[in-house]
Design a protein around this motif. Structure first.
Motif, PDB file in Angstrom:
ATOM      1  N   SER A   1      -7.341   7.933  -1.082  1.00 47.36           N
ATOM      2  CA  SER A   1      -8.268   6.848  -0.716  1.00 47.36           C
ATOM      3  C   SER A   1      -9.101   6.420  -1.913  1.00 47.36           C
ATOM      4  O   SER A   1      -9.377   5.229  -2.086  1.00 47.36           O
TER       5      SER A   1
ATOM      6  N   SER B   1      -9.566   2.215   3.389  1.00 52.76           N
ATOM      7  CA  SER B   1     -10.356   3.249   4.064  1.00 52.76           C
ATOM      8  C   SER B   1      -9.499   4.502   4.257  1.00 52.76           C
ATOM      9  O   SER B   1      -8.261   4.442   4.210  1.00 52.76           O
TER      10      SER B   1
ATOM     11  N   ASN C   1       0.832  -1.203   0.000  1.00 49.94           N
ATOM     12  CA  ASN C   1       0.000   0.000   0.000  1.00 49.94           C
ATOM     13  C   ASN C   1       0.869   1.256   0.000  1.00 49.94           C
ATOM     14  O   ASN C   1       0.564   2.220  -0.703  1.00 49.94           O
TER      15      ASN C   1
ATOM     16  N   HIS D   1      -8.269   6.312  -4.951  1.00 47.87           N
ATOM     17  CA  HIS D   1      -7.469   5.541  -5.900  1.00 47.87           C
ATOM     18  C   HIS D   1      -7.078   4.158  -5.362  1.00 47.87           C
ATOM     19  O   HIS D   1      -6.488   3.354  -6.075  1.00 47.87           O
ATOM     20  N   MET D   2      -7.399   3.916  -4.110  1.00 52.90           N
ATOM     21  CA  MET D   2      -6.959   2.668  -3.474  1.00 52.90           C
ATOM     22  C   MET D   2      -8.144   1.947  -2.865  1.00 52.90           C
ATOM     23  O   MET D   2      -9.186   2.537  -2.626  1.00 52.90           O
ATOM     24  N   ASN D   3      -7.958   0.705  -2.585  1.00 50.72           N
ATOM     25  CA  ASN D   3      -8.996  -0.095  -1.955  1.00 50.72           C
ATOM     26  C   ASN D   3      -8.778  -0.106  -0.439  1.00 50.72           C
ATOM     27  O   ASN D   3      -8.704  -1.158   0.180  1.00 50.72           O
TER      28      ASN D   3
END
Length: 108
Positions: free
Chosen positions: A47, A53, A26, A49-51
């Protein structure tokens, strides 16, 4: 143990936190995302752009900031995160150069 070996071992020790930060996928993704957005991004955009929280992204940003890979800049009411990898990368490059030198030196 030679002084050269002692110096290289000290460099390894100093680089451990920098290397540990990079072991997380990450944080790697955040670094690459910020590398593509030179003006910086806020936590909500990262957030998105990413999986992950928002709190999880905030945690990773804190770790990256503490290690010197990023910095935050206040823009209005939000913090924008910008990549500042120069110092940690220079430290890692120096370690690699020292290890290369020590390996060549010990083979002679």
């Amino acid at each position: 143990m030679s002084q050269q070996t002692e110096r290289v071992l000290q460099q390894f020790k100093a680089c451990i936190p920098l290397l540990e930060v990079l072991t997380d996928e990450n944080r790697q993704a955040i670094i690459m995302l910020l590398a593509q957005n030179k003006l910086g991004l806020n936590v909500n955009t990262i957030s998105g752009h990413m999986n992950l929280s928002r709190p999880a992204v905030s945690h990773h940003l804190k770790v990256l900031k503490q290690s010197g890979y990023i910095k935050s800049e206040k823009k209005g009411v939000e913090n924008y995160y910008v990549l500042t990898v120069r110092e940690p990368l220079e430290q890692l490059k120096s370690l690699i150069t020292s290890v290369e030198y020590a390996c060549n030196w010990s083979n002679d």
